[in-house]
Design an enzyme around this catalytic site. Structure first.
Site, mmCIF file in Angstrom:
data_model
loop_
_atom_site.group_PDB
_atom_site.id
_atom_site.type_symbol
_atom_site.label_atom_id
_atom_site.label_comp_id
_atom_site.label_asym_id
_atom_site.label_seq_id
_atom_site.Cartn_x
_atom_site.Cartn_y
_atom_site.Cartn_z
ATOM 1 N N ASP A 1 -2.573 -8.084 13.810
ATOM 2 C CA ASP A 1 -3.626 -8.985 12.964
ATOM 3 C C ASP A 1 -2.387 -9.770 12.208
ATOM 4 O OD1 ASP A 1 -5.830 -7.640 13.358
ATOM 5 O OD2 ASP A 1 -5.192 -5.868 12.094
ATOM 6 N N HIS B 1 2.175 0.095 11.647
ATOM 7 C CA HIS B 1 1.188 0.440 12.527
ATOM 8 C C HIS B 1 1.542 1.980 12.592
ATOM 9 C CE1 HIS B 1 -1.147 1.054 15.995
ATOM 10 N NE2 HIS B 1 -1.867 -0.039 15.730
ATOM 11 N N HIS C 1 -7.437 -1.666 8.582
ATOM 12 C CA HIS C 1 -7.919 -1.431 10.058
ATOM 13 C C HIS C 1 -8.169 -2.928 10.451
ATOM 14 C CE1 HIS C 1 -8.800 0.366 13.709
ATOM 15 N NE2 HIS C 1 -9.975 0.724 13.278
HETATM 16 N N1 ACO Z 1 3.720 -3.184 3.628
HETATM 17 C C1 ACO Z 1 4.883 -2.437 3.052
HETATM 18 N N2 ACO Z 1 5.106 -1.167 3.089
HETATM 19 C C2 ACO Z 1 4.340 -0.679 4.158
HETATM 20 C C3 ACO Z 1 3.522 -1.197 5.053
HETATM 21 C C4 ACO Z 1 3.073 -2.612 4.921
HETATM 22 N N3 ACO Z 1 2.355 -3.311 5.476
HETATM 23 N N4 ACO Z 1 2.931 -0.260 5.903
HETATM 24 C C5 ACO Z 1 3.534 0.764 5.769
HETATM 25 N N5 ACO Z 1 4.505 0.717 4.529
HETATM 26 C C6 ACO Z 1 5.321 1.839 4.074
HETATM 27 C C7 ACO Z 1 4.763 2.717 3.292
HETATM 28 O O1 ACO Z 1 4.372 2.396 2.066
HETATM 29 C C8 ACO Z 1 5.402 3.982 3.640
HETATM 30 O O2 ACO Z 1 6.516 3.874 2.755
HETATM 31 P P1 ACO Z 1 7.270 4.979 2.289
HETATM 32 O O3 ACO Z 1 7.813 5.993 3.043
HETATM 33 O O4 ACO Z 1 8.309 4.423 0.990
HETATM 34 O O5 ACO Z 1 6.138 5.755 1.347
HETATM 35 C C9 ACO Z 1 6.090 3.673 4.973
HETATM 36 O O6 ACO Z 1 5.924 2.170 5.029
HETATM 37 C C10 ACO Z 1 5.361 4.478 6.095
HETATM 38 O O7 ACO Z 1 3.996 3.981 5.983
HETATM 39 P P2 ACO Z 1 2.699 4.934 6.176
HETATM 40 O O8 ACO Z 1 1.612 4.541 5.035
HETATM 41 O O9 ACO Z 1 2.798 6.280 6.407
HETATM 42 O O10 ACO Z 1 2.247 4.501 7.474
HETATM 43 P P3 ACO Z 1 0.576 4.683 8.376
HETATM 44 O O11 ACO Z 1 1.021 5.145 9.746
HETATM 45 O O12 ACO Z 1 0.064 5.763 7.533
HETATM 46 O O13 ACO Z 1 -0.189 3.446 8.037
HETATM 47 C C11 ACO Z 1 -0.933 1.152 8.353
HETATM 48 C C12 ACO Z 1 -0.201 2.171 9.184
HETATM 49 C C13 ACO Z 1 -2.316 1.726 7.655
HETATM 50 C C14 ACO Z 1 -1.221 0.199 9.525
HETATM 51 C C15 ACO Z 1 0.212 0.550 7.422
HETATM 52 O O14 ACO Z 1 1.274 0.136 8.063
HETATM 53 C C16 ACO Z 1 -0.433 -0.542 6.566
HETATM 54 O O15 ACO Z 1 -1.287 -0.353 5.551
HETATM 55 N N6 ACO Z 1 -0.278 -1.787 7.171
HETATM 56 C C17 ACO Z 1 -1.016 -3.012 6.494
HETATM 57 C C18 ACO Z 1 -2.566 -3.345 6.887
HETATM 58 C C19 ACO Z 1 -2.564 -3.751 8.388
HETATM 59 O O16 ACO Z 1 -1.737 -4.422 8.852
HETATM 60 N N7 ACO Z 1 -3.406 -2.930 9.261
HETATM 61 C C20 ACO Z 1 -3.768 -3.458 10.490
HETATM 62 C C21 ACO Z 1 -3.058 -2.198 11.240
HETATM 63 S S1 ACO Z 1 -3.169 -2.702 12.862
HETATM 64 C C22 ACO Z 1 -5.248 -2.280 13.311
HETATM 65 O O17 ACO Z 1 -5.872 -1.432 12.573
HETATM 66 C C23 ACO Z 1 -5.854 -3.269 14.195
#
Ligand code: ACO
Length: 435
Positions: free
Chosen positions: A363, A307, A268
């Protein structure tokens, strides 16, 4: 049969149920009527991580994730970032309308005159180890602040609520600055009422022996715009935490420290700190392909990418890229920017990221700007928590007065054992257990 209904047939019984559709939603409680018999509890909806569950009605922030639209109270974020001060946007988010000049003057005066902290908070802060993380100090100190204002428990009293809202918005920068100075071993700086919200924050962070702190106007405006971009983001993890804890009628200081705890997580608000660590680890553009390969291999995530809601682009990231240029003109270019830009370029052409709709989020670039302004990475999430306090409090206020809300209490699908016979100690055999 009305057009705005959903008809569900339960194939276990052959029974058909009609449910109203309102604002694109059906009521989860309508599914409880779907039973196989009198003893059946009724159907529940299974939705881990609330991927498709609306938990409230809200008129604060509108997001269209597919089109990259973000609005506070109906005003596009781009226009607010262009024309407003942070406290003007805070007023809009809290009260629903843009303030007139007189209303804004009064609001700024009131916030400015609540920035002082009780001396016991200073003493409390002194108890932290010199290397305590500023975000953890902020969270603990906001919790401690609730001991100074016992009347904050009167959450159904609008006057008390409004007073705590003003106090929290005013005091978050003071606590944040104190936690920063504490980690450097510098004496705390008291607020300066002549300065704007962000200038005063910079004053409390960086004033040394000069009689009056003068903030660089470009950097102060950049911080102000970053605060505007982070002020609210509807029902994200920390805001949902704020509402959940608030729904038990806990006092708002404790709600804010709970919400800030959620924000501190690396998935987050903690992500901007992780982005800098990632760019440090990558070090040179030549290492990017190997890094991307390890992300695609599932070994790590590309921090600052992806996201839950934005699946096209994050409008805040677009605005932040522009601010970065203005800041770097003053501070000089952050050398990590080139790695970030190259990382973004390569990722956006890669099938893995394209197919999963992974784009830079707020971010990805904010940390680079904060670092160029002079913040240590440990402060980045604190810088997120200060403006988001406005969003948390607005959502809390909306929740408290919403007659549809009750204490938050999800259901579960129980998967454990039932009706086991108790085993006396002497008869127990060791069983390998996992944490
Ligand atoms: N890098 C690589 N792969 C990713 C990333 C990433 N940053 N984000 C998502 N994925 C992949 C997942 O592994 C998943 O792959 P799969 O279908 O092969 O299993 C797919 O993309 C879908 O991702 P989910 O995890 O289902 O997406 P979700 O909506 O649950 O997660 C989140 C969103 C937590 C922001 C995620 O994208 C993440 O962890 N990003 C990195 C951390 C980050 O930047 N957080 C800040 C968010 S903005 C904020 O809170 C202010």
């Amino acid at each position: 049969m009305s057009a705005s209904t959903l008809t569900v047939t339960d194939n276990r019984t052959g029974s058909t149920y009609e449910m109203p559709i309102e604002d694109g939603t059906v009521r989860a409680m309508d599914f409880r009527k779907i039973k196989t018999g009198a003893d059946d509890f009724g159907l529940m909806l299974y939705d881990p991580a609330f991927m498709n569950t609306a938990s409230c009605r809200s008129s604060i922030t509108y997001i269209d994730g597919d089109r990259g639209i973000l609005e506070y109270r109906g005003y596009p974020i781009e226009q607010l970032a262009e024309s407003c001060s942070f406290l003007e946007v805070a007023y809009l988010i809290l009260f629903g309308e843009l303030p007139t000049a007189d209303q804004l003057d009064r609001w700024v005066y009131e916030i400015t005159h609540h920035t002082m902290l009780h001396e016991t908070t200073k003493k409390f802060m002194e108890g932290f180890r010199h290397d305590a993380h500023p975000m953890t100090m902020l969270i603990s100190s906001v919790t401690a602040l609730s001991t100074v204002y016992p009347e904050a428990t009167e959450v159904h009293d609008p006057t008390s609520r409004f007073l705590q809202i003003k106090r929290l918005i005013a005091k978050m920068p003071s606590i944040a600055a104190m936690s920063y100075r504490h980690s450097l071993g510098f004496p705390y700086v008291y607020p300066d009422n002549d300065l704007s919200y962000t200038e005063n924050f910079m004053n409390m962070l960086w004033k040394m022996v000069e009689p009056k702190y003068a903030a660089n106007p470009v950097l102060a405006r950049a911080l102000e715009v970053l605060f505007i971009l982070h002020a609210d983001h509807e029902q994200n993890c920390s805001t949902s935490t704020m509402r959940a804890v608030g729904s038990a009628l806990a006092n708002p200081y404790l709600c804010i420290s709970s919400a800030a705890s959620a924000l501190s997580g690396p998935l987050h608000g903690g992500a901007n700190e992780e982005v800098i660590k990632m760019l440090d680890e990558i070090d040179t553009a030549a290492n990017i392909p190997a890094y991307i390969a390890s992300v695609k291999g599932g070994k790590r995530k590309l921090m600052g990418f992806g996201h839950r809601v934005y699946k096209n682009f994050d409008p805040r990231a677009t605005l932040i890229k522009k601010i970065a240029e203005q800041v770097f003109e003053v501070t000089g270019r952050n050398p990590k920017l080139d790695i970030a830009l190259e990382l973004e370029r390569i990722a956006l052409q890669d099938e893995y990221f394209i197919s999963r709709k992974l784009y830079p989020n707020v971010d990805f670039y904010s940390g680079l700007i904060y670092q160029a302004i002079g913040f240590k990475p440990e402060m980045f999430t604190v810088l997120f928590a200060i403006p988001r306090t406005v969003g948390w409090l607005s959502q809390w206020q909306e929740m408290i007065v919403d007659p549809a809300q009750k204490i938050a209490r999800p259901r579960q699908v129980y998967t454990g054992a039932r009706n086991r016979r108790f085993i006396p100690m002497a008869e127990r055999k060791p069983v390998e257990v996992k944490a």
